[in-house]
Design an enzyme around this catalytic site. Sequence first.
Site, PDB file in Angstrom:
ATOM      1  N   ASP A  30      37.080  25.676  42.457  1.00 50.34           N
ATOM      2  CA  ASP A  30      38.042  25.332  43.497  1.00 50.34           C
ATOM      3  C   ASP A  30      37.509  25.855  44.816  1.00 50.34           C
ATOM      4  O   ASP A  30      36.823  26.877  44.858  1.00 50.34           O
ATOM      5  CB  ASP A  30      39.417  25.933  43.194  1.00 50.34           C
ATOM      6  CG  ASP A  30      40.544  25.134  43.852  1.00 50.34           C
ATOM      7  OD1 ASP A  30      41.271  24.425  43.138  1.00 50.34           O
ATOM      8  OD2 ASP A  30      40.677  25.226  45.098  1.00 50.34           O
ATOM      9  N   THR A  86      45.545  13.995  45.679  1.00 48.32           N
ATOM     10  CA  THR A  86      45.472  12.702  46.386  1.00 48.32           C
ATOM     11  C   THR A  86      46.825  12.475  47.071  1.00 48.32           C
ATOM     12  O   THR A  86      47.567  11.578  46.697  1.00 48.32           O
ATOM     13  CB  THR A  86      45.165  11.542  45.400  1.00 48.32           C
ATOM     14  OG1 THR A  86      46.032  11.666  44.256  1.00 48.32           O
ATOM     15  CG2 THR A  86      43.737  11.561  44.939  1.00 48.32           C
ATOM     16  N   GLU A 151      45.724  11.057  34.138  1.00 48.26           N
ATOM     17  CA  GLU A 151      46.448  12.150  33.492  1.00 48.26           C
ATOM     18  C   GLU A 151      47.948  11.850  33.496  1.00 48.26           C
ATOM     19  O   GLU A 151      48.491  11.442  34.507  1.00 48.26           O
ATOM     20  CB  GLU A 151      46.165  13.459  34.252  1.00 48.26           C
ATOM     21  CG  GLU A 151      46.807  14.663  33.641  1.00 48.26           C
ATOM     22  CD  GLU A 151      46.510  14.798  32.160  1.00 48.26           C
ATOM     23  OE1 GLU A 151      45.345  15.008  31.785  1.00 48.26           O
ATOM     24  OE2 GLU A 151      47.462  14.672  31.351  1.00 48.26           O
ATOM     25  N   GLU A 155      54.592  18.415  34.731  1.00 53.38           N
ATOM     26  CA  GLU A 155      54.734  19.837  35.040  1.00 53.38           C
ATOM     27  C   GLU A 155      55.932  20.377  34.267  1.00 53.38           C
ATOM     28  O   GLU A 155      56.925  19.686  34.092  1.00 53.38           O
ATOM     29  CB  GLU A 155      54.963  20.029  36.540  1.00 53.38           C
ATOM     30  CG  GLU A 155      53.701  19.801  37.331  1.00 53.38           C
ATOM     31  CD  GLU A 155      53.949  19.772  38.841  1.00 53.38           C
ATOM     32  OE1 GLU A 155      54.959  20.308  39.298  1.00 53.38           O
ATOM     33  OE2 GLU A 155      53.109  19.187  39.541  1.00 53.38           O
ATOM     34  N   PHE A 252      64.309   8.727  30.741  1.00 52.22           N
ATOM     35  CA  PHE A 252      64.301   8.426  32.176  1.00 52.22           C
ATOM     36  C   PHE A 252      65.486   7.564  32.599  1.00 52.22           C
ATOM     37  O   PHE A 252      65.416   6.796  33.537  1.00 52.22           O
ATOM     38  CB  PHE A 252      62.971   7.784  32.599  1.00 52.22           C
ATOM     39  CG  PHE A 252      61.929   8.820  32.882  1.00 52.22           C
ATOM     40  CD1 PHE A 252      61.329   9.498  31.840  1.00 52.22           C
ATOM     41  CD2 PHE A 252      61.584   9.155  34.178  1.00 52.22           C
ATOM     42  CE1 PHE A 252      60.411  10.507  32.078  1.00 52.22           C
ATOM     43  CE2 PHE A 252      60.662  10.158  34.429  1.00 52.22           C
ATOM     44  CZ  PHE A 252      60.071  10.826  33.371  1.00 52.22           C
ATOM     45  N   CYS A 263      54.149  13.326  42.182  1.00 53.73           N
ATOM     46  CA  CYS A 263      53.572  12.048  41.735  1.00 53.73           C
ATOM     47  C   CYS A 263      54.366  10.802  42.129  1.00 53.73           C
ATOM     48  O   CYS A 263      53.838   9.961  42.859  1.00 53.73           O
ATOM     49  CB  CYS A 263      53.370  12.084  40.227  1.00 53.73           C
ATOM     50  SG  CYS A 263      52.121  13.283  39.735  1.00 53.73           S
ATOM     51  N   ARG A 331      57.109  20.002  45.848  1.00 50.16           N
ATOM     52  CA  ARG A 331      56.704  18.775  46.533  1.00 50.16           C
ATOM     53  C   ARG A 331      57.754  17.670  46.347  1.00 50.16           C
ATOM     54  O   ARG A 331      58.109  17.328  45.234  1.00 50.16           O
ATOM     55  CB  ARG A 331      55.324  18.320  46.038  1.00 50.16           C
ATOM     56  CG  ARG A 331      54.210  19.213  46.556  1.00 50.16           C
ATOM     57  CD  ARG A 331      52.851  18.793  46.036  1.00 50.16           C
ATOM     58  NE  ARG A 331      52.601  19.246  44.680  1.00 50.16           N
ATOM     59  CZ  ARG A 331      51.427  19.141  44.066  1.00 50.16           C
ATOM     60  NH1 ARG A 331      50.401  18.596  44.685  1.00 50.16           N
ATOM     61  NH2 ARG A 331      51.261  19.578  42.835  1.00 50.16           N
TER      62      ARG A 331
HETATM   63  N1  LIG Z   1      50.949  17.535  39.177  1.00 51.58           N
HETATM   64  C1  LIG Z   1      51.177  16.644  38.240  1.00 51.58           C
HETATM   65  O1  LIG Z   1      52.175  16.734  37.500  1.00 51.58           O
HETATM   66  C2  LIG Z   1      50.217  15.502  38.024  1.00 51.58           C
HETATM   67  C3  LIG Z   1      50.326  14.728  36.850  1.00 51.58           C
HETATM   68  C4  LIG Z   1      49.423  13.681  36.669  1.00 51.58           C
HETATM   69  C5  LIG Z   1      48.453  13.407  37.628  1.00 51.58           C
HETATM   70  N2  LIG Z   1      48.400  14.163  38.761  1.00 51.58           N
HETATM   71  C6  LIG Z   1      47.343  13.873  39.738  1.00 51.58           C
HETATM   72  O2  LIG Z   1      46.312  14.846  39.600  1.00 51.58           O
HETATM   73  C7  LIG Z   1      45.739  15.159  40.875  1.00 51.58           C
HETATM   74  C8  LIG Z   1      45.833  16.646  41.138  1.00 51.58           C
HETATM   75  O3  LIG Z   1      47.202  16.995  41.210  1.00 51.58           O
HETATM   76  P1  LIG Z   1      47.687  18.518  41.217  1.00 51.58           P
HETATM   77  O4  LIG Z   1      49.165  18.490  41.212  1.00 51.58           O
HETATM   78  O5  LIG Z   1      46.968  19.267  40.144  1.00 51.58           O
HETATM   79  O6  LIG Z   1      47.133  18.971  42.653  1.00 51.58           O
HETATM   80  P2  LIG Z   1      47.089  20.440  43.293  1.00 51.58           P
HETATM   81  O7  LIG Z   1      47.327  20.256  44.718  1.00 51.58           O
HETATM   82  O8  LIG Z   1      47.965  21.359  42.509  1.00 51.58           O
HETATM   83  O9  LIG Z   1      45.572  20.919  43.038  1.00 51.58           O
HETATM   84  C9  LIG Z   1      44.468  20.381  43.668  1.00 51.58           C
HETATM   85  C10 LIG Z   1      43.400  21.453  43.767  1.00 51.58           C
HETATM   86  O10 LIG Z   1      42.187  20.869  44.269  1.00 51.58           O
HETATM   87  C11 LIG Z   1      41.566  21.826  45.083  1.00 51.58           C
HETATM   88  N3  LIG Z   1      40.558  21.161  45.940  1.00 51.58           N
HETATM   89  C12 LIG Z   1      40.734  20.312  46.964  1.00 51.58           C
HETATM   90  N4  LIG Z   1      39.559  19.946  47.494  1.00 51.58           N
HETATM   91  C13 LIG Z   1      38.596  20.567  46.780  1.00 51.58           C
HETATM   92  C14 LIG Z   1      37.190  20.598  46.852  1.00 51.58           C
HETATM   93  N5  LIG Z   1      36.514  19.912  47.766  1.00 51.58           N
HETATM   94  N6  LIG Z   1      36.514  21.361  45.968  1.00 51.58           N
HETATM   95  C15 LIG Z   1      37.187  22.079  45.035  1.00 51.58           C
HETATM   96  N7  LIG Z   1      38.528  22.092  44.920  1.00 51.58           N
HETATM   97  C16 LIG Z   1      39.228  21.352  45.787  1.00 51.58           C
HETATM   98  C17 LIG Z   1      42.694  22.464  45.853  1.00 51.58           C
HETATM   99  O11 LIG Z   1      42.334  23.698  46.417  1.00 51.58           O
HETATM  100  C18 LIG Z   1      43.744  22.602  44.740  1.00 51.58           C
HETATM  101  O12 LIG Z   1      43.650  23.839  44.075  1.00 51.58           O
HETATM  102  C19 LIG Z   1      46.500  14.290  41.883  1.00 51.58           C
HETATM  103  O13 LIG Z   1      45.768  13.119  42.117  1.00 51.58           O
HETATM  104  C20 LIG Z   1      47.797  13.982  41.177  1.00 51.58           C
HETATM  105  O14 LIG Z   1      48.364  12.779  41.605  1.00 51.58           O
HETATM  106  C21 LIG Z   1      49.239  15.214  38.982  1.00 51.58           C
END
Ligand SMILES: NC(=O)c1ccc[n+]([C@@H]2O[C@H](COP(=O)([O-])OP(=O)(O)OC[C@H]3O[C@@H](n4cnc5c(N)ncnc54)[C@H](O)[C@@H]3O)[C@@H](O)[C@H]2O)c1
Length: 432
Positions: A30, A86, A151, A155, A252, A263, A331
């Site tokens: 990270d 994203t 994925e 959460e 749902f 999301c 969020r």
């Molecule tokens: N949160 C969910 O429930 C969930 C479920 C399914 C899919 N997703 C998708 O998964 C993806 C990630 O979601 P999340 O909730 O885990 O995000 P998050 O914001 O919790 O984590 C993202 C991480 O990426 C790191 N990061 C950013 N740029 C970086 C770089 N250049 N190098 C290294 N690390 C970097 C950030 O510091 C952060 O720790 C998104 O596209 C989201 O839509 C999320």
Amino acid sequence: MKICMIGVGYVGLVSAACFADLGNTVWCVDKDQSKINKLNKNQIPIFEPGLKEIVHKNHLSERLKFTTDLKLAVTNSDIIFICVGTPTLKKKKSADLSYVFQVSSDLSKYINKFKIIVTKSTVPISTGDKIEKIVSRRNNKKLFEVVSNPEFLREGDAIRDFRFPDRIVIGSNNSKVTKKLKNLYEPLISKGATFFSTDRRSAELIKYAANAFLATKISFINEIANLCEKINVNVEDISIGIGLDKRIGSRFLRAGPAYGGSCFPKDTKALTISADSLKTNLSIVKSVIKSNQKRKVILTERIKKILSNKIKKKKISFLGVTFKPNTDDMRESSSLSMIPYLSNKGAIIKYYDPSGKKNVFSKLKNTTFCTSMIEACENVDLVIIHTEWDEFKAIDFSKLKKKKKFIIYDLRNLYSSKLMKKKGFKYFSVGR
Ligand SMILES: NC(=O)c1ccc[n+]([C@@H]2O[C@H](COP(=O)([O-])OP(=O)(O)OC[C@H]3O[C@@H](n4cnc5c(N)ncnc54)[C@H](O)[C@@H]3O)[C@@H](O)[C@H]2O)c1
């Protein structure tokens, strides 16, 4: 297998820990140094039930490593997962892919042997093609393959969802690579997870279409709940009655606040924008987005009505502020619009959330965090049950309201309206 997980947020950290627990070696990278420092000290930067134990165990056994050194992680791995955020672009509503593209460009410097680059981040259709283009600027196309592996974990239930997923989707145009990823997931497939392989673009769209469909179900039942309130019908009976039809299904279909989280709001917007750019009008999804926006207004209006339009100086307690239980994720939570609105109108807000204090409310007037439910409900006019944490499911309201009588607005329908009425409470809920 040797895996590199780039981005250790909600998805990356859970996936990394669970892959390590299956016996793989996982390098977590990270760019956030403080996050990596915490993880190296066995502190978990997010709230996710069960995660701490798995991270701790696998970190101790050195199957799970944390670093900010991308080169070290990439050169030592065969499969690289991109799990960075994203979010929605501020002005455009489309997905901000800058993190994904930055990571793709950075990792392309360290391809020392054949690598499978897997996108777990939720990305618009054809993002895989763009990643491939970026990586191929520095590397021969024979040295890597870009795959989509959307994925679906939720959460709060993320560990369970990773271990027992409904399906594992792999989108690749290379059957050898698909086979390798199927091997990686074999321990889950052998326990009953359905493996589905398709082409890369289809996998990307499956994720967006799934989230748009689920968001539609929520908005649909929320609108039906509005109708129920007008005609003295219980929306829960409607949910059961329609959910028993196997073509519809019962999940749902629970009325409540506007959907939130990291999301649904961003993915529905990104999907409609992608479709617009391809001259396809996803009118249903667009209506869902509008309906969800309106939902926040409708519920705030209801709060005003419950308080006979007198918000100023009213003491309001929020039980739960996260968008759902068992997470600290704020969020797009509906509390983010409700609490500032009420505070601006002069209400005195107290809130309690089992996941702790929220910085986002610290600058608001007359808004304080309480460390217990008892403290939050003391001496208030209205208690709003906002999030369905287990702690709020069996509250002894008679004990809580000893000092002062309060009204209850239950946004999660956790209590029986009839029983609450019988006990003498002024109780409001959703669609009942
Ligand atoms: N949160 C969910 O429930 C969930 C479920 C399914 C899919 N997703 C998708 O998964 C993806 C990630 O979601 P999340 O909730 O885990 O995000 P998050 O914001 O919790 O984590 C993202 C991480 O990426 C790191 N990061 C950013 N740029 C970086 C770089 N250049 N190098 C290294 N690390 C970097 C950030 O510091 C952060 O720790 C998104 O596209 C989201 O839509 C999320």
